[in-house]
Each structure stands twice: as structure tokens, then as C-alpha cells.
Write a protein that holds these residues in place. Structure first.
Motif, PDB file in Angstrom:
ATOM      1  N   PRO A 187       0.820  -1.215   0.000  1.00 47.04           N
ATOM      2  CA  PRO A 187       0.000   0.000   0.000  1.00 47.04           C
ATOM      3  C   PRO A 187       0.853   1.263   0.000  1.00 47.04           C
ATOM      4  CG  PRO A 187      -0.852  -1.581   1.603  1.00 47.04           C
ATOM      5  CD  PRO A 187       0.471  -2.115   1.127  1.00 47.04           C
ATOM      6  N   GLY A 188       0.490   2.214  -0.857  1.00 46.27           N
ATOM      7  CA  GLY A 188       1.158   3.507  -0.873  1.00 46.27           C
ATOM      8  C   GLY A 188       2.506   3.528  -1.550  1.00 46.27           C
ATOM      9  N   ILE A 195      13.468   3.551  -9.016  1.00 43.60           N
ATOM     10  CA  ILE A 195      13.012   4.672  -8.204  1.00 43.60           C
ATOM     11  C   ILE A 195      11.582   4.382  -7.751  1.00 43.60           C
ATOM     12  CG2 ILE A 195      11.994   6.027 -10.091  1.00 43.60           C
ATOM     13  CD1 ILE A 195      13.388   8.501  -8.854  1.00 43.60           C
ATOM     14  N   PHE A 196      11.201   4.897  -6.568  1.00 36.94           N
ATOM     15  CA  PHE A 196       9.836   4.633  -6.115  1.00 36.94           C
ATOM     16  C   PHE A 196       9.076   5.920  -5.823  1.00 36.94           C
ATOM     17  CE2 PHE A 196      11.973   3.885  -1.786  1.00 36.94           C
ATOM     18  CZ  PHE A 196      11.565   5.090  -1.222  1.00 36.94           C
ATOM     19  N   ASP A 197       7.777   5.762  -5.717  1.00 40.53           N
ATOM     20  CA  ASP A 197       6.875   6.832  -5.293  1.00 40.53           C
ATOM     21  C   ASP A 197       6.161   6.316  -4.046  1.00 40.53           C
ATOM     22  OD1 ASP A 197       4.637   8.497  -4.841  1.00 40.53           O
ATOM     23  OD2 ASP A 197       4.438   8.982  -6.960  1.00 40.53           O
ATOM     24  N   ALA A 198       6.499   6.919  -2.906  1.00 37.23           N
ATOM     25  CA  ALA A 198       5.886   6.541  -1.635  1.00 37.23           C
ATOM     26  C   ALA A 198       4.974   7.674  -1.182  1.00 37.23           C
ATOM     27  CB  ALA A 198       6.956   6.246  -0.591  1.00 37.23           C
ATOM     28  N   ASN A 199       3.740   7.620  -1.630  1.00 36.26           N
ATOM     29  CA  ASN A 199       2.747   8.650  -1.287  1.00 36.26           C
ATOM     30  C   ASN A 199       3.236  10.049  -1.655  1.00 36.26           C
ATOM     31  OD1 ASN A 199       0.246   9.503  -0.375  1.00 36.26           O
ATOM     32  ND2 ASN A 199       0.848   9.608   1.772  1.00 36.26           N
ATOM     33  N   GLY A 200       3.860  10.156  -2.827  1.00 42.14           N
ATOM     34  CA  GLY A 200       4.328  11.446  -3.318  1.00 42.14           C
ATOM     35  C   GLY A 200       5.810  11.675  -3.153  1.00 42.14           C
ATOM     36  N   TRP A 201       6.437  10.961  -2.224  1.00 45.10           N
ATOM     37  CA  TRP A 201       7.886  11.070  -2.031  1.00 45.10           C
ATOM     38  C   TRP A 201       8.589  10.227  -3.076  1.00 45.10           C
ATOM     39  CZ3 TRP A 201      10.148  14.449   1.250  1.00 45.10           C
ATOM     40  CH2 TRP A 201       9.359  14.980   2.297  1.00 45.10           C
ATOM     41  N   ILE A 202       9.477  10.868  -3.862  1.00 43.69           N
ATOM     42  CA  ILE A 202      10.176  10.184  -4.946  1.00 43.69           C
ATOM     43  C   ILE A 202      11.625   9.936  -4.527  1.00 43.69           C
ATOM     44  CG2 ILE A 202      10.791  10.257  -7.385  1.00 43.69           C
ATOM     45  CD1 ILE A 202       7.787  10.363  -6.863  1.00 43.69           C
ATOM     46  N   GLY A 203      12.115   8.711  -4.708  1.00 48.22           N
ATOM     47  CA  GLY A 203      13.500   8.424  -4.363  1.00 48.22           C
ATOM     48  C   GLY A 203      13.732   6.957  -4.102  1.00 48.22           C
ATOM     49  N   VAL A 248       8.563  11.263  10.881  1.00 43.03           N
ATOM     50  CA  VAL A 248       8.923  12.626  10.483  1.00 43.03           C
ATOM     51  C   VAL A 248       7.868  13.219   9.553  1.00 43.03           C
ATOM     52  CG1 VAL A 248      10.573  14.006   9.170  1.00 43.03           C
ATOM     53  CG2 VAL A 248      11.396  12.321  10.821  1.00 43.03           C
ATOM     54  N   THR A 249       7.481  12.455   8.539  1.00 44.42           N
ATOM     55  CA  THR A 249       6.522  12.982   7.565  1.00 44.42           C
ATOM     56  C   THR A 249       5.118  13.091   8.155  1.00 44.42           C
ATOM     57  OG1 THR A 249       6.214  10.737   6.674  1.00 44.42           O
ATOM     58  CG2 THR A 249       7.819  12.176   5.576  1.00 44.42           C
ATOM     59  N   GLY A 250       4.813  12.274   9.156  1.00 44.75           N
ATOM     60  CA  GLY A 250       3.520  12.392   9.814  1.00 44.75           C
ATOM     61  C   GLY A 250       3.336  13.752  10.454  1.00 44.75           C
ATOM     62  N   HIS A 256       1.253  13.784   3.051  1.00 40.06           N
ATOM     63  CA  HIS A 256       2.141  12.895   2.289  1.00 40.06           C
ATOM     64  C   HIS A 256       3.012  12.125   3.277  1.00 40.06           C
ATOM     65  CE1 HIS A 256       1.182  14.738  -1.634  1.00 40.06           C
ATOM     66  NE2 HIS A 256       1.140  15.874  -0.967  1.00 40.06           N
ATOM     67  N   VAL A 257       2.419  11.166   3.946  1.00 39.32           N
ATOM     68  CA  VAL A 257       3.159  10.383   4.929  1.00 39.32           C
ATOM     69  C   VAL A 257       3.917   9.268   4.210  1.00 39.32           C
ATOM     70  CG1 VAL A 257       3.003   8.901   6.954  1.00 39.32           C
ATOM     71  CG2 VAL A 257       1.504  10.888   6.745  1.00 39.32           C
ATOM     72  N   TYR A 258       5.227   9.269   4.404  1.00 43.14           N
ATOM     73  CA  TYR A 258       6.068   8.225   3.816  1.00 43.14           C
ATOM     74  C   TYR A 258       5.752   6.906   4.517  1.00 43.14           C
ATOM     75  CZ  TYR A 258      10.408   5.678   2.646  1.00 43.14           C
ATOM     76  OH  TYR A 258      11.321   4.753   2.217  1.00 43.14           O
TER      77      TYR A 258
END
Length: 269
Positions: A187-188, A195-203, A248-250, A256-258
Motif C-alpha cells: 500500500p502507498g 526509483i519509487f513513489d511513496a505517497n508522493g515522495w520520490i527516491g 517525520v513525515t507524519g 504525504h506520509v512516507y
């Protein structure tokens, strides 16, 4: 892949795109019991790319090419061999000349042995034969090679997060291909070409015994997050870097929680 590297099981049907997207179906050599034993019984030994691939090649492929997602370091080692064949150069030179230098990453290197520039933190892991936590600082990272045997610092990773997420070193067309992510089953988290997309975070995240990183960029808010920690010991079955990034992202980016890890575990079980 068979056009570049012979002897790959089902290699005449596995594409370079499937290798980069973790959809080849090749068994991950880091999940082979003999590899784990050989690495942990002598973590200072040097491995060769073809040597580590041999551990994975003993096993049948886990699925047909393109059928699903499975993170496998075998894919990345094979791509490293492709780069060497196409360029006629060692992988560490290609990365230095085509990636590190143009990106301005002066404190990042692809080690050719067990070198580890000072100063550096000591790393601690419980990936040991005894299960006890040990200092893994000077373990030889050669077993990871193109799958993650790199050394960097906080400032370079902060720079790299944006470079890789926005495609500064690539043409817009190539970057668009790279960011064509597909579901991973987690999920997410969706995965493109390395490269990945984790709820909007790219890297991407990274893990070697004793060390973990998360290096990601959030285009929606032009935000960068880099986490570097000196342990890979799981907490509640999860990588500690993932737990920290989520916390941290929470707080910092609650929309956009990683909540993902490309590896969903550690490089060696």
C-alpha cells in the motif's frame, strides 16, 4: 538481458526494463541460504558480481517476466554488468564520470574494496550467525556492488534527492519513462525504473548491515528528506529507517506520509 549477459535463466525473455523495474522474476541472491552463510561467516571477504549472481541462479525464477513486483538485487547486479559491457569501463568509473561528477557529489564514492573515508559512524547489525548485535563498520560491501555498495554523506544525499527525483541528469523523455511507476503490492508504494513513489515522495531507501538511508524528494512541496542511521536491526519486523521517515513525515507533511520501503526488509535475511 541474454544479449549482454549469458547464462541468465529465461534471459531471452527478460528485458532491461523489467530488471530496472524489479519485475524480472529472478531469484534474489541475498535470499539464498548459502550466500547468507558465506557472507556472515566471513563478512570481510570480497565477492565478485558474477560470484554473487551464481547464488541466485541456483534457483528457479519466482514468476514469469513482468508478471509482478519483487525486489531483487540480482536485477541490479546484472544491470551493472550491462553498463560495463556497453561502456567498456568499470562500473565505478562510469558512476563517477556520468553521475557523481555532473551531480556535484564530491563526498560520494563507489568503493572498489573495503575503503571507508573518515570520519564515519560505526554501524551495528544483528544480521549475524549468532543473532547477537555486532559492529559491522568494516565489513566488505562488495557483495552488494551495483545493488548498493556506495558511500555518501548527508549533504550529498540532500543534493542527490532532488537530482534523481527531478531528472536533472536525464532528458525529460527518459525521466518520464523512469517515473512510470507500477503497483508493488504494498500500500502507498509504486515502483518505476530504479526509483519509487511513496505517497508522493520520490527516491529510494538503502540498507547494508549496520547502516540504512532514506533519500527522497516531495515535488508537491519541494521538500527533501534524508535519513541516515547506523543500525539496520528491525523493530517490530520493520526497517528502522522506514519507521523514522514515517514519523517525520507524519508531522512535517501529514498529507504525504512516507509509508514504504522498496526492499520491504533487509538486503540479507
Amino acid at each position: 538481458i541474454s544479449a549482454y549477459v549469458p547464462g541468465v535463466r529465461n534471459g531471452d525473455r527478460i528485458t532491461l526494463r523489467q530488471l530496472a523495474g524489479m519485475r524480472s522474476g529472478l531469484f534474489p541472491y541475498t535470499a539464498d541460504a548459502d550466500f547468507v552463510h558465506d557472507l556472515l561467516s566471513d563478512p570481510y571477504r570480497s565477492f565478485t558480481p558474477r560470484g554473487v549472481l551464481a547464488y541466485g541462479m541456483k534457483h528457479k525464477n519466482t514468476f514469469k517476466p513482468g508478471a509482478q513486483f519483487q525486489y531483487s538485487n540480482s536485477n541490479l547486479v546484472l544491470l551493472g554488468l550491462v553498463i560495463e559491457k556497453v561502456t567498456g569501463q568499470r562500473l565505478d568509473r562510469v558512476i563517477h564520470e556520468r553521475v557523481l561528477r555532473p551531480a556535484g557529489l564530491r563526498n560520494t564514492l563507489f568503493p572498489t574494496g573495503a575503503e571507508f573515508p573518515e570520519p564515519h559512524a560505526h554501524g551495528y547489525t544483528d544480521q549475524t550467525l549468532s543473532g547477537e548485535t555486532e559492529d559491522s563498520t568494516d565489513w566488505n560491501p562488495s557483495w552488494a556492488w551495483a545493488a548498493g555498495a556506495m558511500i555518501s554523506d548527508l549533504h550529498d544525499l540532500r543534493r542527490w534527492a532532488k537530482v534523481v527525483a527531478t531528472g536533472e541528469l536525464l532528458s525529460p523523455k527518459t525521466q518520464a519513462q523512469r517515473l512510470k511507476t507500477q503497483p508493488t503490492g504494498f500500500p502507498g508504494l509504486s515502483y518505476g525504473l530504479g526509483i519509487f513513489d511513496a505517497n508522493g515522495w520520490i527516491g529510494h531507501n538503502g540498507s547494508l548491515p549496520g547502516y540504512e538511508t532514506v533519500t527522497v524528494y516531495l515535488p508537491a512541496q519541494k521538500a527533501t528528506m534524508v535519513i541516515m542511521i547506523n543500525t539496520d536491526s528491525l523493530s517490530g519486523g520493520q526497517e528502522p529507517s522506514t519507521l523514522l521517515a514515517r514519523a517525520v513525515t507524519g508531522i512535517a507533511t501529514p498529507d504525504h506520509v512516507y509509508d514504504g520501503s522498496a526492499t520491504q526488509g533487509r538486503n540479507t535475511p
